[in-house]
Write an enzyme that holds these catalytic residues in place. Structure first.
Site: not given
Ligand code: GLN
Length: 477
Positions: A76, A151, A175
């Protein structure tokens, strides 16, 4: 050249049935042929082949192969690899080159993993659909009109599309698990502190954890065994001994396994296809000897609110360093210093990131701190206690990873609150700091993947992965 597991690949490599170079070349060619899917932000064509050739020479010389010898990985783009771009899918870091290796990268290199490139994500890991990326969205591998989740959308899509055997992502509130669920792969978020965060760009530091996306639980265990463990460069990394995850997995049997089923994870509003796929698999597990124990986690409704107060607070502080002065994008337009800060941040950050910086600054401001931030911290403690209590009586907690199947690209972009609800089942484990994973369990009526989330107690990754393997295998018979 596709592999169902790392074991499969490793056997062929060590038997010299194929060279690392040939394997890496096959992955790079597939990546090249699918550049329109927007999964990779940068591809290490030369470096990956160079690495592969040096691994081949290592075998020629009779040296001992590392634990992850020749494993082709995607990383990532919020994890630092020295000398390569580190964008966090943000304009503000578009020209930034990492100056050191993250601890996980160093450990993976030492065990002979190969890095194919850096993959797409929501900007600074904020989002649930990979649409908040300055590089644009990634299509879901099962339906290109749908999102891959976020994400870590690029990480999940890479593994699902055989564009990497295993990928690293990061999970602050879901994410890794949510995109794994949307792309039909396994996604593990370990216990907070299990893996060093040194070299991961911070979002919500008390939540962030590196996670692993793979086709199966065994591959995740192999990688976790290498990257977990204390690190002097991350004071929050745990000193707990890293166990032999393979052995721990062997110790798990469905017979007599106590699976806690929280009624709050099966609300009326749950998508009916998701509900029936999950229920079907739970029934199957019961027929194989698992015990289903109804439990209740009554504070579940407060998870999203607490999560978005706490993580935006931390993000507003963490992202203060991107000011155009030290590194990253700098606005051309400015006439003085404060103008330069403002313009660089205004032009460099995307909508969602700015929304969160503002929210975070607000909940930390004098006058609102007690009402929001302090309250959310108290709620966090309640969650921790509640999950501890629940996990004292069951081995794992199970439910859907996401309340709905992959949604359409663009569908939730105008409604951030709607987007935040994608995390309703994943944020509690992040709030409590306990490990959780998503394992593929089937498809909805339009052929889109459904993931089951398993949540475990602190440092019980082995038990979770063993259960995930059993859950995945149950579907194969
Ligand atoms: N979707 C969640 C957010 O927008 C989780 C993001 C993540 O785990 N980095 O914060």
């Amino acid at each position: 050249m596709q592999f169902s597991s790392y074991r499969d690949l490793r056997e062929k490599l060590l038997a010299r049935e194929m060279s690392c170079e040939a394997v890496v070349m096959a992955y790079l060619q597939r990546i090249e042929a699918t550049r329109d899917r927007n999964i990779y932000i940068s591809v290490f064509y030369d470096e990956a082949l160079r690495q592969a050739r040096s691994l081949d020479r290592k075998l020629d010389a009779g040296e001992t192969p590392g634990k992850l010898f020749g494993m082709p990985m995607a990383i990532k783009d919020n994890i630092s690899i020295e000398g390569t771009g580190l964008t966090c899918a943000s304009k503000i870091l578009s020209n930034y080159t990492a100056v050191y290796d993250a601890t996980v990268i160093r450990r993976l290199k030492e065990e002979d993993a190969v890095f194919l490139g850096k993959v797409n994500m929501d900007e600074f890991a904020m989002g649930s659909s990979n649409e908040n990326s300055s590089f644009g969205p990634v299509p879901n591998p099962y339906d290109s009109t749908k999102v891959p989740g976020g994400s870590s959308g690029g990480s999940a899509a890479a593994v699902a599309g055989d564009l990497a055997l295993v990928a690293l992502g990061s999970d602050t509130g879901g994410s890794v698990r949510q995109p794994a669920g949307f792309c039909n792969v396994v996604g593990l978020k370990p216990t907070y502190g299990r893996i060093s965060r040194y070299g991961v760009v911070a979002f919500g530091s008390s939540f962030d954890q590196i996670g692993i996306l793979s086709k199966n639980a065994d591959d995740a265990a192999a990688v976790l065994g290498v990257i977990a463990g204390n690190d002097g460069s991350d004071a929050t990394s745990s000193h707990n001994q890293v166990p032999d995850y393979g052995a721990e997995m062997e110790g798990v049997s469905l017979r007599g396994l106590k699976i806690g089923i929280p009624k709050e994870y099966f609300p009326e509003s749950l998508n009916s296809d998701v509900a029936s796929v999950i229920q079907e698999r739970l029934d199957l597990l019961r027929s194989l000897g698992a015990e289903m124990i109804p439990i209740t986690l009554p504070e579940s409704d407060y998870a999203i609110a607490a999560y978005y107060i706490l993580t935006t607070a931390e993000a507003s502080s963490n992202l203060a360093r991107f000011d155009g002065a030290r590194y990253g994008y700098r606005s051309e337009k400015s006439s003085d210093l404060s103008d330069m800060y403002v313009n660089s941040r205004t032009e460099g950050f995307g909508e969602e990131v700015k929304r969160r910086i503002m929210l975070g600054t607000y909940v930390l401001s004098a006058g609102y701190y007690d009402t929001y931030y302090k309250k959310a911290q108290q709620v966090r403690r309640v969650f921790l206690n509640r999950y501890r209590e629940a996990l004292a009586n069951v081995d794992v907690i199970a439910g859907p990873t996401s309340p709905f199947p992959p949604f359409g690209i663009g569908d939730k972009m105008d409604d951030p609150l709607e987007m935040y609800l994608a995390d309703v089942f994943t944020v509690p484990a992040s709030i409590a700091g306990i490990p959780a994973l998503s394992v593929p369990v089937g498809f909805d009526s339009s052929g889109l993947p459904v993931g089951m989330q398993l949540i475990g107690n602190f440092f019980e990754e082995g038990k979770l992965l063993g259960t995930a393997r059993a859950v995945q295998n149950a579907g194969k018979v």
